[in-house]
Design a protein around this motif. Structure first.
Motif, short mmCIF file in Angstrom:
data_model
loop_
_atom_site.label_atom_id
_atom_site.label_comp_id
_atom_site.label_asym_id
_atom_site.label_seq_id
_atom_site.Cartn_x
_atom_site.Cartn_y
_atom_site.Cartn_z
N GLY A 45 0.82 -1.21 0.00
CA GLY A 45 0.00 0.00 0.00
C GLY A 45 0.85 1.26 0.00
O GLY A 45 0.61 2.18 -0.78
N CYS A 48 3.00 1.47 -3.34
CA CYS A 48 2.19 1.84 -4.50
C CYS A 48 1.67 3.26 -4.38
O CYS A 48 1.54 3.96 -5.39
CB CYS A 48 1.04 0.85 -4.68
SG CYS A 48 1.60 -0.77 -5.25
N ALA A 49 1.38 3.70 -3.17
CA ALA A 49 0.96 5.10 -2.99
C ALA A 49 2.07 6.04 -3.43
O ALA A 49 1.81 7.06 -4.10
CB ALA A 49 0.59 5.35 -1.53
N CYS A 52 2.36 5.84 -7.34
CA CYS A 52 1.21 6.36 -8.09
C CYS A 52 0.81 7.78 -7.71
O CYS A 52 -0.20 8.29 -8.19
CB CYS A 52 0.01 5.43 -7.89
SG CYS A 52 0.27 3.77 -8.53
N LYS A 53 1.59 8.45 -6.87
CA LYS A 53 1.17 9.75 -6.36
C LYS A 53 1.01 10.82 -7.44
O LYS A 53 0.22 11.73 -7.29
CB LYS A 53 2.13 10.24 -5.27
CG LYS A 53 3.52 10.61 -5.75
CD LYS A 53 4.39 11.01 -4.59
CE LYS A 53 5.79 11.31 -5.07
NZ LYS A 53 6.66 11.62 -3.94
N PRO A 58 -4.93 7.66 -10.85
CA PRO A 58 -4.41 7.02 -9.63
C PRO A 58 -5.11 5.72 -9.26
O PRO A 58 -4.46 4.80 -8.76
CB PRO A 58 -4.61 8.09 -8.55
CG PRO A 58 -5.61 9.03 -9.09
CD PRO A 58 -5.49 8.98 -10.59
N ASN A 59 -6.43 5.61 -9.47
CA ASN A 59 -7.13 4.36 -9.11
C ASN A 59 -6.63 3.20 -9.95
O ASN A 59 -6.39 2.10 -9.44
CB ASN A 59 -8.64 4.52 -9.27
CG ASN A 59 -9.23 5.47 -8.26
OD1 ASN A 59 -8.64 5.70 -7.20
ND2 ASN A 59 -10.38 6.04 -8.57
N CYS A 61 -3.73 3.02 -11.47
CA CYS A 61 -2.33 2.79 -11.08
C CYS A 61 -2.25 1.98 -9.79
O CYS A 61 -1.50 1.02 -9.70
CB CYS A 61 -1.61 4.13 -10.92
SG CYS A 61 0.13 3.98 -10.48
N HIS A 62 -3.03 2.35 -8.78
CA HIS A 62 -3.01 1.62 -7.51
C HIS A 62 -3.45 0.18 -7.68
O HIS A 62 -2.88 -0.73 -7.09
CB HIS A 62 -3.91 2.30 -6.48
CG HIS A 62 -3.31 3.51 -5.85
ND1 HIS A 62 -2.31 3.44 -4.91
CD2 HIS A 62 -3.55 4.83 -6.04
CE1 HIS A 62 -1.97 4.65 -4.54
NE2 HIS A 62 -2.70 5.52 -5.22
N ARG A 63 -4.46 -0.04 -8.50
CA ARG A 63 -4.95 -1.41 -8.71
C ARG A 63 -3.89 -2.27 -9.39
O ARG A 63 -3.59 -3.38 -8.95
CB ARG A 63 -6.24 -1.39 -9.54
CG ARG A 63 -6.91 -2.74 -9.60
CD ARG A 63 -8.26 -2.68 -10.30
NE ARG A 63 -8.09 -2.28 -11.68
CZ ARG A 63 -8.83 -1.34 -12.29
NH1 ARG A 63 -9.76 -0.71 -11.62
NH2 ARG A 63 -8.62 -1.04 -13.54
N CYS A 65 -0.62 -1.64 -9.63
CA CYS A 65 0.57 -1.71 -8.79
C CYS A 65 0.36 -2.71 -7.66
O CYS A 65 1.24 -3.50 -7.34
CB CYS A 65 0.89 -0.33 -8.22
SG CYS A 65 2.34 -0.29 -7.16
N GLY A 66 -0.82 -2.70 -7.05
CA GLY A 66 -1.12 -3.63 -5.96
C GLY A 66 -1.08 -5.08 -6.42
O GLY A 66 -0.57 -5.94 -5.71
#
Length: 102
Positions: A45, A48-49, A52-53, A58-59, A61-63, A65-66
């Motif tokens: 978390g 990836c934060a 992806c900042k 961002p959503n 990217c976070h998905r 990346c996670g």
């Protein structure tokens, strides 16, 4: 006079001990993004934060990346690129065989 000398000596000794402890502990950045030890899980978390900042999406990217972090247990440093530091991450593909590179 005796008390001030004892105070200065104990103060200097405590500074020395603090420096010694800091020298013994390995220097690690606040956000660890790569993990050389496969038995230790990284904070996906947080990694990836950080990655992806600055993303325009961002959503998404976070998905992505996670997912990659969960499979590879590493996230390349920086906000894009740097895939050579995490070969597993660089080789992941989507269902359409496109590179999954958040």
């Amino acid at each position: 006079m005796g008390i001030s000398k004892a105070f200065v000596a104990s103060f200097l000794l405590s500074l020395f001990l603090v420096q010694l402890v800091q020298a013994i502990q390995p220097n690690q950045p606040d956000n660890i993004s790569t993990n050389k030890d496969p038995s230790t899980k990284i904070d996906c978390g947080g990694a990836c934060a950080e990655r992806c900042k600055l993303s325009k999406r961002p959503n998404l990217c976070h998905r992505a990346c996670g997912t990659c972090c969960g499979r590879c247990n590493c996230v390349p440093p920086g906000t894009s690129g740097n895939y050579e530091s995490c070969a597993c991450y660089a080789n992941l593909t989507t269902r359409g065989n496109k590179k999954k590179r958040p």
